[in-house]
Motif scaffolding. Sequence first.
Motif, PDB file in Angstrom:
ATOM      1  N   ALA A  87      24.162   0.182 -15.501  1.00 52.83           N
ATOM      2  CA  ALA A  87      23.407   0.855 -16.562  1.00 52.83           C
ATOM      3  C   ALA A  87      22.432  -0.118 -17.225  1.00 52.83           C
ATOM      4  O   ALA A  87      21.295   0.254 -17.559  1.00 52.83           O
ATOM      5  CB  ALA A  87      24.371   1.424 -17.602  1.00 52.83           C
ATOM      6  N   GLU A  88      22.851  -1.357 -17.397  1.00 50.77           N
ATOM      7  CA  GLU A  88      21.974  -2.356 -18.004  1.00 50.77           C
ATOM      8  C   GLU A  88      20.759  -2.620 -17.121  1.00 50.77           C
ATOM      9  O   GLU A  88      19.621  -2.722 -17.615  1.00 50.77           O
ATOM     10  CB  GLU A  88      22.743  -3.654 -18.224  1.00 50.77           C
ATOM     11  CG  GLU A  88      21.919  -4.749 -18.890  1.00 50.77           C
ATOM     12  CD  GLU A  88      22.690  -6.050 -19.025  1.00 50.77           C
ATOM     13  OE1 GLU A  88      22.355  -6.832 -19.929  1.00 50.77           O
ATOM     14  OE2 GLU A  88      23.606  -6.299 -18.213  1.00 50.77           O
TER      15      GLU A  88
ATOM     16  N   ALA B 221      19.435  -0.543 -14.969  1.00 53.01           N
ATOM     17  CA  ALA B 221      18.566   0.629 -15.056  1.00 53.01           C
ATOM     18  C   ALA B 221      17.742   0.605 -16.347  1.00 53.01           C
ATOM     19  O   ALA B 221      16.557   0.959 -16.344  1.00 53.01           O
ATOM     20  CB  ALA B 221      19.410   1.902 -14.972  1.00 53.01           C
ATOM     21  N   GLU B 222      18.351   0.196 -17.449  1.00 56.80           N
ATOM     22  CA  GLU B 222      17.618   0.114 -18.721  1.00 56.80           C
ATOM     23  C   GLU B 222      16.498  -0.926 -18.654  1.00 56.80           C
ATOM     24  O   GLU B 222      15.399  -0.711 -19.178  1.00 56.80           O
ATOM     25  CB  GLU B 222      18.583  -0.242 -19.850  1.00 56.80           C
ATOM     26  CG  GLU B 222      19.558   0.880 -20.208  1.00 56.80           C
ATOM     27  CD  GLU B 222      20.547   0.449 -21.276  1.00 56.80           C
ATOM     28  OE1 GLU B 222      20.428  -0.705 -21.756  1.00 56.80           O
ATOM     29  OE2 GLU B 222      21.438   1.242 -21.609  1.00 56.80           O
ATOM     30  N   LEU B 223      16.777  -2.039 -18.006  1.00 55.47           N
ATOM     31  CA  LEU B 223      15.755  -3.075 -17.869  1.00 55.47           C
ATOM     32  C   LEU B 223      14.578  -2.581 -17.033  1.00 55.47           C
ATOM     33  O   LEU B 223      13.416  -2.875 -17.337  1.00 55.47           O
ATOM     34  CB  LEU B 223      16.368  -4.323 -17.229  1.00 55.47           C
ATOM     35  CG  LEU B 223      17.363  -5.104 -18.100  1.00 55.47           C
ATOM     36  CD1 LEU B 223      18.076  -6.165 -17.273  1.00 55.47           C
ATOM     37  CD2 LEU B 223      16.639  -5.752 -19.272  1.00 55.47           C
TER      38      LEU B 223
ATOM     39  N   THR C  97      13.724   0.549 -16.719  1.00 55.46           N
ATOM     40  CA  THR C  97      13.039   1.551 -17.536  1.00 55.46           C
ATOM     41  C   THR C  97      12.087   0.868 -18.512  1.00 55.46           C
ATOM     42  O   THR C  97      10.961   1.332 -18.741  1.00 55.46           O
ATOM     43  CB  THR C  97      14.058   2.404 -18.310  1.00 55.46           C
ATOM     44  OG1 THR C  97      14.928   3.054 -17.378  1.00 55.46           O
ATOM     45  CG2 THR C  97      13.362   3.456 -19.165  1.00 55.46           C
ATOM     46  N   ALA C  98      12.534  -0.241 -19.087  1.00 57.04           N
ATOM     47  CA  ALA C  98      11.689  -0.984 -20.021  1.00 57.04           C
ATOM     48  C   ALA C  98      10.446  -1.554 -19.347  1.00 57.04           C
ATOM     49  O   ALA C  98       9.449  -1.838 -20.008  1.00 57.04           O
ATOM     50  CB  ALA C  98      12.487  -2.119 -20.661  1.00 57.04           C
TER      51      ALA C  98
ATOM     52  N   THR D 247      10.462   5.578 -14.829  1.00 60.53           N
ATOM     53  CA  THR D 247      11.148   6.686 -15.487  1.00 60.53           C
ATOM     54  C   THR D 247      12.646   6.479 -15.353  1.00 60.53           C
ATOM     55  O   THR D 247      13.112   5.715 -14.498  1.00 60.53           O
ATOM     56  CB  THR D 247      10.754   8.025 -14.855  1.00 60.53           C
ATOM     57  OG1 THR D 247      11.190   8.052 -13.487  1.00 60.53           O
ATOM     58  CG2 THR D 247       9.240   8.242 -14.923  1.00 60.53           C
ATOM     59  N   ALA D 248      13.408   7.171 -16.177  1.00 63.73           N
ATOM     60  CA  ALA D 248      14.857   6.976 -16.196  1.00 63.73           C
ATOM     61  C   ALA D 248      15.486   7.283 -14.845  1.00 63.73           C
ATOM     62  O   ALA D 248      16.355   6.545 -14.359  1.00 63.73           O
ATOM     63  CB  ALA D 248      15.481   7.834 -17.285  1.00 63.73           C
TER      64      ALA D 248
ATOM     65  N   ALA E  20      14.395   4.610 -12.310  1.00 63.53           N
ATOM     66  CA  ALA E  20      15.046   3.346 -12.650  1.00 63.53           C
ATOM     67  C   ALA E  20      16.502   3.353 -12.219  1.00 63.53           C
ATOM     68  O   ALA E  20      17.013   2.359 -11.699  1.00 63.53           O
ATOM     69  CB  ALA E  20      14.932   3.081 -14.150  1.00 63.53           C
ATOM     70  N   ARG E  21      17.184   4.483 -12.436  1.00 67.41           N
ATOM     71  CA  ARG E  21      18.598   4.586 -12.044  1.00 67.41           C
ATOM     72  C   ARG E  21      18.736   4.468 -10.530  1.00 67.41           C
ATOM     73  O   ARG E  21      19.609   3.751 -10.027  1.00 67.41           O
ATOM     74  CB  ARG E  21      19.175   5.913 -12.525  1.00 67.41           C
ATOM     75  CG  ARG E  21      20.630   6.140 -12.138  1.00 67.41           C
ATOM     76  CD  ARG E  21      21.556   5.280 -12.955  1.00 67.41           C
ATOM     77  NE  ARG E  21      22.946   5.407 -12.511  1.00 67.41           N
ATOM     78  CZ  ARG E  21      23.994   4.926 -13.171  1.00 67.41           C
ATOM     79  NH1 ARG E  21      23.807   4.269 -14.309  1.00 67.41           N
ATOM     80  NH2 ARG E  21      25.209   5.065 -12.706  1.00 67.41           N
TER      81      ARG E  21
ATOM     82  N   GLU F  16      17.034  -9.510 -14.946  1.00 70.62           N
ATOM     83  CA  GLU F  16      17.583  -9.782 -16.271  1.00 70.62           C
ATOM     84  C   GLU F  16      17.376 -11.226 -16.716  1.00 70.62           C
ATOM     85  O   GLU F  16      17.018 -11.488 -17.870  1.00 70.62           O
ATOM     86  CB  GLU F  16      19.082  -9.457 -16.270  1.00 70.62           C
ATOM     87  CG  GLU F  16      19.772  -9.678 -17.609  1.00 70.62           C
ATOM     88  CD  GLU F  16      21.260  -9.352 -17.561  1.00 70.62           C
ATOM     89  OE1 GLU F  16      21.961  -9.708 -18.520  1.00 70.62           O
ATOM     90  OE2 GLU F  16      21.711  -8.763 -16.563  1.00 70.62           O
TER      91      GLU F  16
END
Length: 237
Positions: A103-104, A106-108, A110-111, A115-116, A119-120, A139
């Motif tokens: 999940a982390e 994917a969030e990176l 997305t940033a 798109t969500a 990214a996932r 990261e």
Amino acid sequence: MTEAPAHDEAHGGGLGSRLNWLRAAVLGANDGVVSTAGLVVGVAGATQSRSALLTAGLAGLLAGSMSMAAGEYVSVSTQRDSEKAALAQERRELRERPEAELAELAELLTARGLTADVAREAAEQLTARDALRAHARVELGIDPDELTNPWHAAGASFLAFTAGALLPLLAIVLPPAAHRLWITVVSVLAALAFTGWSSARLGAAPPTPAILRNAAGGALAMGVTYAAGSLLGAAGV
């Protein structure tokens, strides 16, 4: 039908690393030129003895190159230890909480503009291929296959400083006494103009300000040390 233009732009994670090494080499050579030039010109202000100039120049070259190498080794060793510690922590987190790390990631992504959903999906594919490498690059900004090498850094700094220091050393001891000072000054200023131009080109900056700053700094260093040497020589020290 027109042929598509060739695309020569360099890509890959190693480009930034190569540019950093080139900048370090240019700066190391620049330090060798300035510090050794200041030393031998200062001694030349006090004495015309070729042996004294050679001794001072060699001492400055060896001391400076060893100092640069030791400093670079310590600095890069610390950086490498930090990189290895960060990778070990990331490896532990991937083992203990893989879903949270997914999940982390994917969030990176997305940033970074994905798109969500994309990214996932990208995070899942990267994790399936090599989870540690994916997290290290996205990261941490680290390439696990290209960790910094302190021995390479030390060797490069030693060689760069030595190459730069040889110019003023040879310029001050090889010519006749009547010409050695101006030959050294001209040679040093030309070398500093070149290193200033090189550093500007590597940083994609305008070359003229870098050349002027570099040459002015070297001229100031030589002027100050020559004045000090002349005063000491006149005082019989």
